[in-house]
Design a protein around this motif. Structure first.
Motif, PDB file in Angstrom:
ATOM      1  N   LEU A  19     -52.073  41.323  40.896  1.00 17.38           N
ATOM      2  CA  LEU A  19     -51.381  40.964  39.657  1.00 17.38           C
ATOM      3  C   LEU A  19     -52.197  39.978  38.837  1.00 17.38           C
ATOM      4  O   LEU A  19     -52.271  40.088  37.606  1.00 17.38           O
ATOM      5  CB  LEU A  19     -50.013  40.358  39.988  1.00 17.38           C
ATOM      6  CG  LEU A  19     -48.882  41.332  40.296  1.00 17.38           C
ATOM      7  CD1 LEU A  19     -47.619  40.556  40.656  1.00 17.38           C
ATOM      8  CD2 LEU A  19     -48.601  42.230  39.098  1.00 17.38           C
ATOM      9  N   ALA A  20     -52.800  38.998  39.511  1.00 17.48           N
ATOM     10  CA  ALA A  20     -53.626  38.018  38.793  1.00 17.48           C
ATOM     11  C   ALA A  20     -54.808  38.698  38.109  1.00 17.48           C
ATOM     12  O   ALA A  20     -55.144  38.384  36.959  1.00 17.48           O
ATOM     13  CB  ALA A  20     -54.111  36.943  39.761  1.00 17.48           C
ATOM     14  N   SER A  21     -55.431  39.638  38.812  1.00 14.07           N
ATOM     15  CA  SER A  21     -56.548  40.376  38.219  1.00 14.07           C
ATOM     16  C   SER A  21     -56.091  41.217  37.035  1.00 14.07           C
ATOM     17  O   SER A  21     -56.757  41.277  35.995  1.00 14.07           O
ATOM     18  CB  SER A  21     -57.188  41.266  39.293  1.00 14.07           C
ATOM     19  OG  SER A  21     -58.209  42.064  38.727  1.00 14.07           O
ATOM     20  N   LEU A  22     -54.948  41.869  37.197  1.00  6.76           N
ATOM     21  CA  LEU A  22     -54.409  42.685  36.113  1.00  6.76           C
ATOM     22  C   LEU A  22     -54.094  41.831  34.893  1.00  6.76           C
ATOM     23  O   LEU A  22     -54.360  42.225  33.754  1.00  6.76           O
ATOM     24  CB  LEU A  22     -53.147  43.405  36.594  1.00  6.76           C
ATOM     25  CG  LEU A  22     -52.426  44.300  35.585  1.00  6.76           C
ATOM     26  CD1 LEU A  22     -53.328  45.439  35.138  1.00  6.76           C
ATOM     27  CD2 LEU A  22     -51.132  44.850  36.184  1.00  6.76           C
ATOM     28  N   GLU A  23     -53.567  40.642  35.127  1.00  7.11           N
ATOM     29  CA  GLU A  23     -53.223  39.755  34.021  1.00  7.11           C
ATOM     30  C   GLU A  23     -54.474  39.298  33.270  1.00  7.11           C
ATOM     31  O   GLU A  23     -54.481  39.201  32.042  1.00  7.11           O
ATOM     32  CB  GLU A  23     -52.454  38.546  34.565  1.00  7.11           C
ATOM     33  CG  GLU A  23     -51.829  37.669  33.501  1.00  7.11           C
ATOM     34  CD  GLU A  23     -50.945  36.613  34.103  1.00  7.11           C
ATOM     35  OE1 GLU A  23     -50.006  36.177  33.417  1.00  7.11           O
ATOM     36  OE2 GLU A  23     -51.183  36.214  35.267  1.00  7.11           O
ATOM     37  N   ASN A  81     -57.379  40.895  33.081  1.00  7.27           N
ATOM     38  CA  ASN A  81     -58.176  41.973  32.480  1.00  7.27           C
ATOM     39  C   ASN A  81     -57.399  42.905  31.567  1.00  7.27           C
ATOM     40  O   ASN A  81     -58.014  43.732  30.885  1.00  7.27           O
ATOM     41  CB  ASN A  81     -58.815  42.805  33.604  1.00  7.27           C
ATOM     42  CG  ASN A  81     -59.714  41.975  34.491  1.00  7.27           C
ATOM     43  OD1 ASN A  81     -60.433  41.105  34.009  1.00  7.27           O
ATOM     44  ND2 ASN A  81     -59.674  42.227  35.789  1.00  7.27           N
ATOM     45  N   SER A  82     -56.097  42.807  31.545  1.00  8.83           N
ATOM     46  CA  SER A  82     -55.333  43.764  30.745  1.00  8.83           C
ATOM     47  C   SER A  82     -55.463  43.502  29.250  1.00  8.83           C
ATOM     48  O   SER A  82     -55.606  44.436  28.460  1.00  8.83           O
ATOM     49  CB  SER A  82     -53.858  43.727  31.142  1.00  8.83           C
ATOM     50  OG  SER A  82     -53.278  42.490  30.764  1.00  8.83           O
ATOM     51  N   GLY A  83     -55.417  42.237  28.860  1.00  6.71           N
ATOM     52  CA  GLY A  83     -55.488  41.914  27.441  1.00  6.71           C
ATOM     53  C   GLY A  83     -54.322  42.459  26.647  1.00  6.71           C
ATOM     54  O   GLY A  83     -54.410  42.615  25.425  1.00  6.71           O
ATOM     55  N   SER A  84     -53.224  42.795  27.327  1.00  2.05           N
ATOM     56  CA  SER A  84     -52.067  43.370  26.648  1.00  2.05           C
ATOM     57  C   SER A  84     -50.904  42.391  26.698  1.00  2.05           C
ATOM     58  O   SER A  84     -50.369  42.117  27.778  1.00  2.05           O
ATOM     59  CB  SER A  84     -51.657  44.692  27.314  1.00  2.05           C
ATOM     60  OG  SER A  84     -50.438  45.160  26.785  1.00  2.05           O
ATOM     61  N   PRO A  85     -50.508  41.852  25.534  1.00  3.32           N
ATOM     62  CA  PRO A  85     -49.370  40.919  25.534  1.00  3.32           C
ATOM     63  C   PRO A  85     -48.059  41.585  25.957  1.00  3.32           C
ATOM     64  O   PRO A  85     -47.142  40.910  26.423  1.00  3.32           O
ATOM     65  CB  PRO A  85     -49.303  40.438  24.084  1.00  3.32           C
ATOM     66  CG  PRO A  85     -50.014  41.491  23.289  1.00  3.32           C
ATOM     67  CD  PRO A  85     -51.059  42.046  24.194  1.00  3.32           C
ATOM     68  N   GLU A  86     -47.977  42.917  25.811  1.00  7.39           N
ATOM     69  CA  GLU A  86     -46.753  43.609  26.206  1.00  7.39           C
ATOM     70  C   GLU A  86     -46.543  43.581  27.719  1.00  7.39           C
ATOM     71  O   GLU A  86     -45.418  43.638  28.204  1.00  7.39           O
ATOM     72  CB  GLU A  86     -46.787  45.072  25.728  1.00  7.39           C
ATOM     73  CG  GLU A  86     -46.685  45.250  24.220  1.00  7.39           C
ATOM     74  CD  GLU A  86     -48.025  45.050  23.526  1.00  7.39           C
ATOM     75  OE1 GLU A  86     -49.047  44.906  24.251  1.00  7.39           O
ATOM     76  OE2 GLU A  86     -48.049  45.043  22.283  1.00  7.39           O
ATOM     77  N   GLN A 124     -43.784  41.592  32.080  1.00  4.10           N
ATOM     78  CA  GLN A 124     -43.578  42.405  33.271  1.00  4.10           C
ATOM     79  C   GLN A 124     -44.367  41.866  34.449  1.00  4.10           C
ATOM     80  O   GLN A 124     -43.887  41.849  35.593  1.00  4.10           O
ATOM     81  CB  GLN A 124     -43.984  43.849  32.983  1.00  4.10           C
ATOM     82  CG  GLN A 124     -43.188  44.484  31.847  1.00  4.10           C
ATOM     83  CD  GLN A 124     -43.667  45.888  31.542  1.00  4.10           C
ATOM     84  OE1 GLN A 124     -43.991  46.662  32.428  1.00  4.10           O
ATOM     85  NE2 GLN A 124     -43.705  46.229  30.257  1.00  4.10           N
ATOM     86  N   ILE A 125     -45.588  41.408  34.186  1.00  2.00           N
ATOM     87  CA  ILE A 125     -46.398  40.823  35.254  1.00  2.00           C
ATOM     88  C   ILE A 125     -45.758  39.537  35.767  1.00  2.00           C
ATOM     89  O   ILE A 125     -45.701  39.286  36.976  1.00  2.00           O
ATOM     90  CB  ILE A 125     -47.831  40.553  34.750  1.00  2.00           C
ATOM     91  CG1 ILE A 125     -48.544  41.884  34.461  1.00  2.00           C
ATOM     92  CG2 ILE A 125     -48.613  39.736  35.769  1.00  2.00           C
ATOM     93  CD1 ILE A 125     -49.910  41.728  33.849  1.00  2.00           C
TER      94      ILE A 125
END
Length: 251
Positions: free
Chosen positions: A58-62, A64-69, A73-74
């Motif tokens: 989850l930390a990695s996804l947060e 690297n996602s760059g998506s505020p949407e 959810q994260i």
């Protein structure tokens, strides 16, 4: 006439009647404590590591996602994992979690429904006012909560495309009637799954667990298709209020 000698009972070696039971109880308690310790270690070693891995992902996804949407959810997933970690620690230490007191049962069901709605986006209608008007014992309160909890879990697993879940409780002729009904696909496409569900083999033991809990209170469980609808499924629980196991408010 000669009198017969009076026979006296001989206690077992190292025992004096009642203390034998105390010794046996101590042995049982020690075995339970040892088993609990083993389970706690297994939970820590296996589930604990899985939770840590999920947190890292989850930390990695947060990052690297760059998506505020995705951020809310994260954050919600991280909070769920934190709560799961705390509950695993508590359960392994012997605590019983999430069991509401009888006077908070309706509020607890509404909180459960609200959390579930936020995760699934499926509307839940809770109609359980009778649980406020009649004070049930702790055993019934626990079973009602666990049945609703397990039913919602099963709906999330097997009827994720449902749009509405109705939870109803009513009192009929000395029985508490609890029904959890959804408008998902039901069993129409698979008669075999309906039969397996009725037999308690559907949902990896969830229905079997419900039957066992309700059966201890002298009640029964019915799985059915809603009579007035083409879709959906319903689980109905009937618990006799006057059953000997259900009369005390202390157990």
């Amino acid at each position: 006439m000669p009198t017969r000698p009076r026979l006296q009972s001989v206690p077992a070696p190292g025992s004096r009647g009642r203390p034998v039971e105390g010794v046996s109880r101590a042995v049982v308690d020690a075995a339970v404590a040892e088993e609990r310790k083993r389970i706690a270690l297994d939970l820590h070693d296996h589930l604990g590591q899985q939770i840590v891995g999920a947190k890292l992902m989850l930390a990695s996804l947060e990052r690297n996602s760059g998506s505020p949407e995705l951020a809310p959810q994260i954050a919600a997933l991280r909070a769920s994992l934190e709560q799961l970690s705390l509950e695993i620690k508590a359960i392994s230490s012997g605590m019983r979690l999430g069991i509401p007191s009888p006077d908070r049962l309706v509020e607890a069901l509404e909180e459960l429904a609200n959390r579930w709605m936020s995760h699934t986006q499926i509307q839940v209608d809770v109609s359980c006012d009778i649980l406020k008007k009649v004070r049930f014992c702790k055993k019934i309160s626990e079973v009602v909560y666990r049945v609703v909890q397990e039913s919602l879990t099963n709906i999330a697993k097997h009827a994720a495309n449902a749009t509405l879940v109705e939870i109803r409780a009513e009192l009929q002729y000395g029985f508490l009637k609890l029904t959890i009904e959804d408008d998902g696909p039901g069993f129409s496409s698979s008669p075999e799954s309906f039969f397996e569900c009725q037999q308690g083999r559907y949902g990896n033991g969830g229905i079997s667990g419900i039957r066992e809990r309700v059966g201890k209170l002298g009640g029964d469980v019915t799985i059915r298709r809603p009579a007035d609808k083409k879709r959906g499924s319903a689980i109905s629980v009937s618990i006799p209020i006057g059953h000997p196991n259900n009369r005390s408010n202390t157990g």
